[in-house]
Design an enzyme around this catalytic site. Structure first.
Site, PDB file in Angstrom:
ATOM      1  N   GLY A  56       0.776  -1.074   0.212  1.00 25.96           N
ATOM      2  CA  GLY A  56      -0.013   0.011  -0.130  1.00 25.96           C
ATOM      3  C   GLY A  56       0.980   1.188   0.016  1.00 25.96           C
ATOM      4  N   GLN A  57       0.249   2.470   0.034  1.00 27.44           N
ATOM      5  CA  GLN A  57       1.126   3.746   0.456  1.00 27.44           C
ATOM      6  C   GLN A  57       2.098   3.737   0.956  1.00 27.44           C
ATOM      7  OE1 GLN A  57      -1.108   7.447  -1.165  1.00 27.44           O
ATOM      8  NE2 GLN A  57      -2.835   6.010  -0.570  1.00 27.44           N
TER       9      GLN A  57
ATOM     10  N   ASP B  84      -0.927 -14.155   6.216  1.00 25.93           N
ATOM     11  CA  ASP B  84      -3.047 -13.202   6.105  1.00 25.93           C
ATOM     12  C   ASP B  84      -3.559 -13.264   7.377  1.00 25.93           C
ATOM     13  OD1 ASP B  84      -5.764 -12.498   5.965  1.00 25.93           O
ATOM     14  OD2 ASP B  84      -5.896 -15.337   5.320  1.00 25.93           O
TER      15      ASP B  84
ATOM     16  N   THR C  34      -8.346   6.399  11.750  1.00 24.71           N
ATOM     17  CA  THR C  34      -7.859   7.339  10.262  1.00 24.71           C
ATOM     18  C   THR C  34      -8.758   8.862  11.132  1.00 24.71           C
ATOM     19  OG1 THR C  34      -9.572   7.280   8.813  1.00 24.71           O
ATOM     20  CG2 THR C  34      -9.899   5.795  10.153  1.00 24.71           C
ATOM     21  N   ASP C  35      -9.376   9.646  10.615  1.00 24.13           N
ATOM     22  CA  ASP C  35     -10.072  10.829  10.781  1.00 24.13           C
ATOM     23  C   ASP C  35     -11.429  10.153  10.703  1.00 24.13           C
ATOM     24  OD1 ASP C  35      -9.429  10.628   7.724  1.00 24.13           O
ATOM     25  OD2 ASP C  35     -10.938  12.468   7.901  1.00 24.13           O
TER      26      ASP C  35
ATOM     27  N   TYR D 134     -16.828   2.005   7.703  1.00 24.39           N
ATOM     28  CA  TYR D 134     -14.888   2.208   7.602  1.00 24.39           C
ATOM     29  C   TYR D 134     -14.360   3.154   8.706  1.00 24.39           C
ATOM     30  CZ  TYR D 134     -10.646   4.408   6.540  1.00 24.39           C
ATOM     31  OH  TYR D 134      -9.205   4.557   6.540  1.00 24.39           O
TER      32      TYR D 134
ATOM     33  N   LYS E  64     -12.862   0.504  11.756  1.00 23.64           N
ATOM     34  CA  LYS E  64     -11.054   0.997  12.247  1.00 23.64           C
ATOM     35  C   LYS E  64     -11.402   1.881  13.866  1.00 23.64           C
ATOM     36  CE  LYS E  64      -8.377   1.325   9.666  1.00 23.64           C
ATOM     37  NZ  LYS E  64      -7.098   1.369   9.953  1.00 23.64           N
TER      38      LYS E  64
ATOM     39  N   TRP F  67      -7.202  11.739   5.021  1.00 17.73           N
ATOM     40  CA  TRP F  67      -6.635  12.791   3.761  1.00 17.73           C
ATOM     41  C   TRP F  67      -4.922  11.881   2.865  1.00 17.73           C
ATOM     42  CZ3 TRP F  67      -8.201  17.771   2.075  1.00 17.73           C
ATOM     43  CH2 TRP F  67      -9.935  17.878   2.918  1.00 17.73           C
TER      44      TRP F  67
END
Length: 287
Positions: free
Chosen positions: A10-11, A37, A102-103, A126, A130, A151
């Site tokens: 991922g990023q 996994d 996450t926000d 989501y 999270k 973001w």
């Protein structure tokens, strides 16, 4: 230390791998689903034991916010159950864990930047999964750190910056939401902060991290186009109601970064400076 990094394709996982070269004192086990996994509790326990893992950085997540509304079961498995399995396994070996969140754990109704102690109130699958992942990590690993971000973009994978560059070149006009406010986060800068925590020692708790500054998606797009030299696409502002999505987005998700800056003595770049670095990398890679 032996450090397990999940979600390496991922990023953030890719940015972590680039920075690992600057920290050769540790041994890294970069995994994605093919190598490990993380929805399989037994597989995690065996991997952590066999490789004498000292710490885990969990970059893996189900991040397709709208698709999550249709795939709630798998989203919960990857975002909530899996972090709990990782936390259980590393706790048994006395290690530490960094969980990226996450926000979206907030509903976006604040009028000032969110601090870590503000009440959480996710309004999407989501966000709920999270948040459940945060709680699972904190409950199962004493030496655990939650880093909420927002973001996220980078030169890797699919993200808003890449999409706006592509659409800006393809379209004469583009509508972008202007009434959702937040701060972009260059994944490289987040990876730098994670390594600051690894190097100085994980201090348990919840932290916020994004780049500095405040902006709307509309203004973000205008900046992307300006830096990328795109001048033929007219960008017009849209209200959220004009662009309905299956999952609700926070209208305001600015994060207060004071805690992580003070704890690890780090400086966080301004969003536009980091955006210029990323866009220039993208443009140079294509030449």
């Amino acid at each position: 230390m032996n450090i397990l990094v999940t979600g390496c394709n991922g990023q953030l996982g890719n940015e972590m791998q680039l920075l690992e070269k600057l920290h050769p004192e540790h041994t890294y086990f970069n995994t994605d689903v093919a190598e490990l996994d993380i929805t399989n509790r037994e597989a995690i326990e065996q991997f952590v034991g066999d490789n004498a893992i000292d710490g885990i950085v969990n970059c893996a997540a189900y991040t397709a916010v709208d698709k999550a509304e249709e795939n709630q079961e798998f989203c919960h498995l990857l975002n909530a159950d899996a972090p709990g399995f990782l936390a259980e396994a590393i706790e048994k070996s006395g290690g530490w864990m960094i969980q990226v969140s996450t926000d979206y754990v907030f509903d976006g109704t604040n009028h000032k930047p969110y601090v870590e102690t503000d009440p959480v109130c996710p309004n999407s699958t989501y966000g709920r999964t999270k948040l459940a992942g945060e709680q699972a990590v904190l409950n199962n690993c004493k030496k655990s750190m939650i880093i909420r971000t927002a973001w996220l973009y980078s030169t890797f994978g699919n993200n808003f910056v890449k999409t706006m560059i592509r659409l800006g070149r393809e379209k004469a006009e583009l509508g972008v939401i202007f009434d959702q406010i937040g701060t972009p986060t260059y994944a490289h800068d987040l990876a730098v902060a994670i390594f600051a925590a690894i190097s100085n020692g994980v201090v348990s708790g919840i932290y916020h991290f994004s780049n500095e500054g405040v902006i709307s998606w509309y203004d973000f797009t205008k900046a992307i186009h300006r830096i990328a030299g795109i001048s033929t696409c007219h960008v017009r502002p849209l209200h959220t109601e004009e662009y309905p999505t299956p999952a609700a987005r926070p209208h305001y998700s600015v994060l207060d970064k004071t805690k992580i800056k003070q704890t690890y003595n780090i400086e966080i770049p301004y969003w536009e400076e980091s955006l210029e670095v990323c866009v220039n990398k993208l443009l140079n890679d294509k030449q």
